[in-house]
Motif scaffolding. Structure first.
Motif, mmCIF file in Angstrom:
data_model
loop_
_atom_site.group_PDB
_atom_site.id
_atom_site.type_symbol
_atom_site.label_atom_id
_atom_site.label_comp_id
_atom_site.label_asym_id
_atom_site.label_seq_id
_atom_site.Cartn_x
_atom_site.Cartn_y
_atom_site.Cartn_z
ATOM 1 N N MET A 1 0.861 -1.001 0.154
ATOM 2 C CA MET A 1 -0.097 -0.040 -0.060
ATOM 3 C C MET A 1 0.946 1.106 -0.108
ATOM 4 O O MET A 1 0.395 2.077 -0.664
ATOM 5 C CB MET A 1 -0.959 -0.142 1.050
ATOM 6 C CG MET A 1 -1.943 1.119 1.285
ATOM 7 S SD MET A 1 -2.848 1.452 -0.229
ATOM 8 C CE MET A 1 -4.397 0.574 0.517
ATOM 9 N N LYS A 2 1.937 1.199 0.616
ATOM 10 C CA LYS A 2 2.824 2.394 0.724
ATOM 11 C C LYS A 2 3.356 2.698 -0.486
ATOM 12 O O LYS A 2 3.273 3.814 -0.806
ATOM 13 C CB LYS A 2 3.978 2.143 1.929
ATOM 14 C CG LYS A 2 4.987 3.342 1.887
ATOM 15 C CD LYS A 2 5.904 3.261 2.891
ATOM 16 C CE LYS A 2 7.087 4.472 2.894
ATOM 17 N NZ LYS A 2 6.675 5.524 2.312
ATOM 18 N N GLU A 3 3.818 1.806 -1.217
ATOM 19 C CA GLU A 3 4.091 2.005 -2.758
ATOM 20 C C GLU A 3 2.950 2.829 -3.626
ATOM 21 O O GLU A 3 3.285 3.628 -4.165
ATOM 22 C CB GLU A 3 4.868 0.658 -3.250
ATOM 23 C CG GLU A 3 5.301 0.893 -4.784
ATOM 24 C CD GLU A 3 5.706 -0.596 -5.315
ATOM 25 O OE1 GLU A 3 5.573 -0.626 -6.544
ATOM 26 O OE2 GLU A 3 6.319 -1.226 -4.508
ATOM 27 N N LEU A 4 1.852 2.085 -3.301
ATOM 28 C CA LEU A 4 0.795 2.799 -4.173
ATOM 29 C C LEU A 4 0.713 4.430 -3.775
ATOM 30 O O LEU A 4 0.260 5.279 -4.416
ATOM 31 C CB LEU A 4 -0.693 2.115 -3.741
ATOM 32 C CG LEU A 4 -1.759 2.763 -4.488
ATOM 33 C CD1 LEU A 4 -1.518 2.772 -6.003
ATOM 34 C CD2 LEU A 4 -2.796 2.056 -3.769
ATOM 35 N N LEU A 5 0.733 4.765 -2.282
ATOM 36 C CA LEU A 5 0.969 5.966 -2.063
ATOM 37 C C LEU A 5 1.996 6.848 -2.557
ATOM 38 O O LEU A 5 1.996 8.096 -3.218
ATOM 39 C CB LEU A 5 0.622 6.344 -0.499
ATOM 40 C CG LEU A 5 -0.772 5.763 0.110
ATOM 41 C CD1 LEU A 5 -0.516 5.797 1.777
ATOM 42 C CD2 LEU A 5 -1.567 6.883 -0.488
ATOM 43 N N ASP A 6 3.122 6.249 -2.723
ATOM 44 C CA ASP A 6 4.317 6.937 -3.216
ATOM 45 C C ASP A 6 4.378 7.413 -4.700
ATOM 46 O O ASP A 6 4.539 8.455 -5.130
ATOM 47 C CB ASP A 6 5.522 6.282 -2.757
ATOM 48 C CG ASP A 6 5.741 6.326 -1.245
ATOM 49 O OD1 ASP A 6 5.326 6.927 -0.524
ATOM 50 O OD2 ASP A 6 6.658 5.504 -1.095
ATOM 51 N N ASN A 7 3.549 6.434 -5.415
ATOM 52 C CA ASN A 7 3.369 6.469 -6.688
ATOM 53 C C ASN A 7 2.244 7.175 -7.305
ATOM 54 O O ASN A 7 2.178 7.689 -8.360
ATOM 55 C CB ASN A 7 3.677 5.023 -7.340
ATOM 56 C CG ASN A 7 4.983 4.568 -7.258
ATOM 57 O OD1 ASN A 7 5.906 5.289 -7.267
ATOM 58 N ND2 ASN A 7 4.970 3.225 -7.297
ATOM 59 N N ASP A 8 0.846 6.994 -6.442
ATOM 60 C CA ASP A 8 -0.308 7.597 -6.839
ATOM 61 C C ASP A 8 -0.979 8.209 -5.679
ATOM 62 O O ASP A 8 -1.962 7.853 -5.227
ATOM 63 C CB ASP A 8 -0.861 6.430 -7.283
ATOM 64 C CG ASP A 8 -2.451 6.887 -7.811
ATOM 65 O OD1 ASP A 8 -2.489 8.110 -8.257
ATOM 66 O OD2 ASP A 8 -3.384 6.184 -7.877
ATOM 67 N N PRO A 9 -0.434 9.392 -5.148
ATOM 68 C CA PRO A 9 -0.911 9.817 -3.928
ATOM 69 C C PRO A 9 -2.415 10.532 -4.445
ATOM 70 O O PRO A 9 -2.253 11.207 -5.638
ATOM 71 C CB PRO A 9 -0.118 10.736 -3.351
ATOM 72 C CG PRO A 9 0.927 11.198 -4.265
ATOM 73 C CD PRO A 9 1.077 9.905 -5.316
ATOM 74 N N PRO A 10 -3.520 10.583 -3.456
ATOM 75 C CA PRO A 10 -4.496 11.251 -4.010
ATOM 76 C C PRO A 10 -4.290 12.779 -3.940
ATOM 77 O O PRO A 10 -3.348 13.221 -3.169
ATOM 78 C CB PRO A 10 -5.850 10.917 -3.108
ATOM 79 C CG PRO A 10 -4.864 10.189 -1.910
ATOM 80 C CD PRO A 10 -3.508 9.914 -2.206
ATOM 81 N N MET A 11 -4.946 13.316 -4.885
ATOM 82 C CA MET A 11 -4.863 15.055 -4.835
ATOM 83 C C MET A 11 -5.762 15.557 -3.609
ATOM 84 O O MET A 11 -6.779 15.120 -3.800
ATOM 85 C CB MET A 11 -5.053 15.482 -6.054
ATOM 86 C CG MET A 11 -5.217 17.262 -6.024
ATOM 87 S SD MET A 11 -5.456 17.982 -7.606
ATOM 88 C CE MET A 11 -3.828 17.598 -8.622
ATOM 89 N N LEU A 12 -5.222 16.246 -2.711
ATOM 90 C CA LEU A 12 -6.064 16.838 -1.675
ATOM 91 C C LEU A 12 -6.921 18.063 -2.149
ATOM 92 O O LEU A 12 -6.304 18.921 -2.747
ATOM 93 C CB LEU A 12 -5.263 17.325 -0.611
ATOM 94 C CG LEU A 12 -5.830 17.615 0.649
ATOM 95 C CD1 LEU A 12 -6.797 16.481 1.329
ATOM 96 C CD2 LEU A 12 -5.286 18.164 1.826
ATOM 97 N N VAL A 13 -8.266 18.181 -2.301
ATOM 98 C CA VAL A 13 -8.978 19.234 -2.655
ATOM 99 C C VAL A 13 -9.723 19.939 -1.539
ATOM 100 O O VAL A 13 -10.127 19.168 -0.718
ATOM 101 C CB VAL A 13 -10.241 18.456 -3.613
ATOM 102 C CG1 VAL A 13 -11.097 19.795 -4.087
ATOM 103 C CG2 VAL A 13 -9.298 17.896 -4.919
ATOM 104 N N CYS A 14 -9.222 21.098 -1.413
ATOM 105 C CA CYS A 14 -9.639 21.849 -0.423
ATOM 106 C C CYS A 14 -10.869 22.651 -0.699
ATOM 107 O O CYS A 14 -10.677 23.906 -1.634
ATOM 108 C CB CYS A 14 -8.622 22.872 0.277
ATOM 109 S SG CYS A 14 -6.977 21.761 0.642
ATOM 110 N N ALA A 15 -12.043 22.538 -0.316
ATOM 111 C CA ALA A 15 -13.279 23.048 -0.805
ATOM 112 C C ALA A 15 -13.535 24.509 0.045
ATOM 113 O O ALA A 15 -13.965 24.301 1.034
ATOM 114 C CB ALA A 15 -14.443 22.124 -1.236
#
Length: 187
Positions: A1-15
């Motif tokens: 899972m850590k590798e997934l986060l390192d390669n594809d972290p979600p974009m944080l959207v501040c609304a």
């Protein structure tokens, strides 16, 4: 899972993290703003520390209740965009009402949007639903979102109901599920 986060972290959207939602006595004031802001700040701090992508949405409506010349439309000081972070202004509830946002969201592939902030029942709800219809992946942080509840004594039941509706179109997480005890991303 850590590798997934390192390669594809979600974009944080501040609304819609704007002063309007903090000003007592205003029709758009959020009752639990301090708690929501502290969770938003913790998440934003984590994203910035890891140099993960951050996007800011700002409502610039042309309605009688919304005065764009007022300082109430300004960003909340601790949560304002920094250089290198994306910022989009949108005139209607959905962020897709901004041509720049719609073009940007359509041009990137395989991105996950992780949403927090104010205007849950307007900006967040409409953006998530419109994104769902465009096959964009959204997740909402259920305890880091809020909406105004004019004339309602307890905002929590209304907010919970809106979050449940959003759950039909996006994943819903809690900030504690995202931020581990060590202050790192937990999912």
């Amino acid at each position: 899972m850590k590798e997934l986060l390192d390669n594809d972290p979600p974009m944080l959207v501040c609304a819609d993290l704007q002063i309007e939602y903090l000003t007592e006595g205003r029709g758009r004031a959020v009752t639990d703003a301090e708690a929501i802001m502290s969770r938003c700040l913790a998440l934003m701090t984590l994203w910035r520390a890891n140099l993960w992508p951050v996007m800011h949405l700002k409502r610039i409506a042309q309605a009688a209740w919304f005065n764009p010349a007022s300082n109430l439309t300004h960003w909340i000081a601790d949560l304002r965009p920094r250089p290198g972070e994306l910022a989009f202004e949108h005139p209607l509830p959905s962020a897709y009402s901004s041509a720049r946002f719609a073009d940007y969201a359509s041009s990137i592939r395989n991105i996950r949007f992780l949403v927090m902030g104010f205007s849950l029942d307007e900006t967040i709800l409409s953006t998530v639903i419109e994104g769902f219809h465009r096959s964009h992946r959204y997740q909402v942080i259920g305890d880091a979102v809020a909406c105004r509840c004019a004339g309602v004594d307890h905002a929590a039941p209304y907010t919970d109901a809106v979050v449940k509706v959003i759950g039909n179109f996006a994943g819903v997480h809690r900030s504690a599920d995202l931020i581990g005890a060590d202050g790192r991303m937990a999912i």
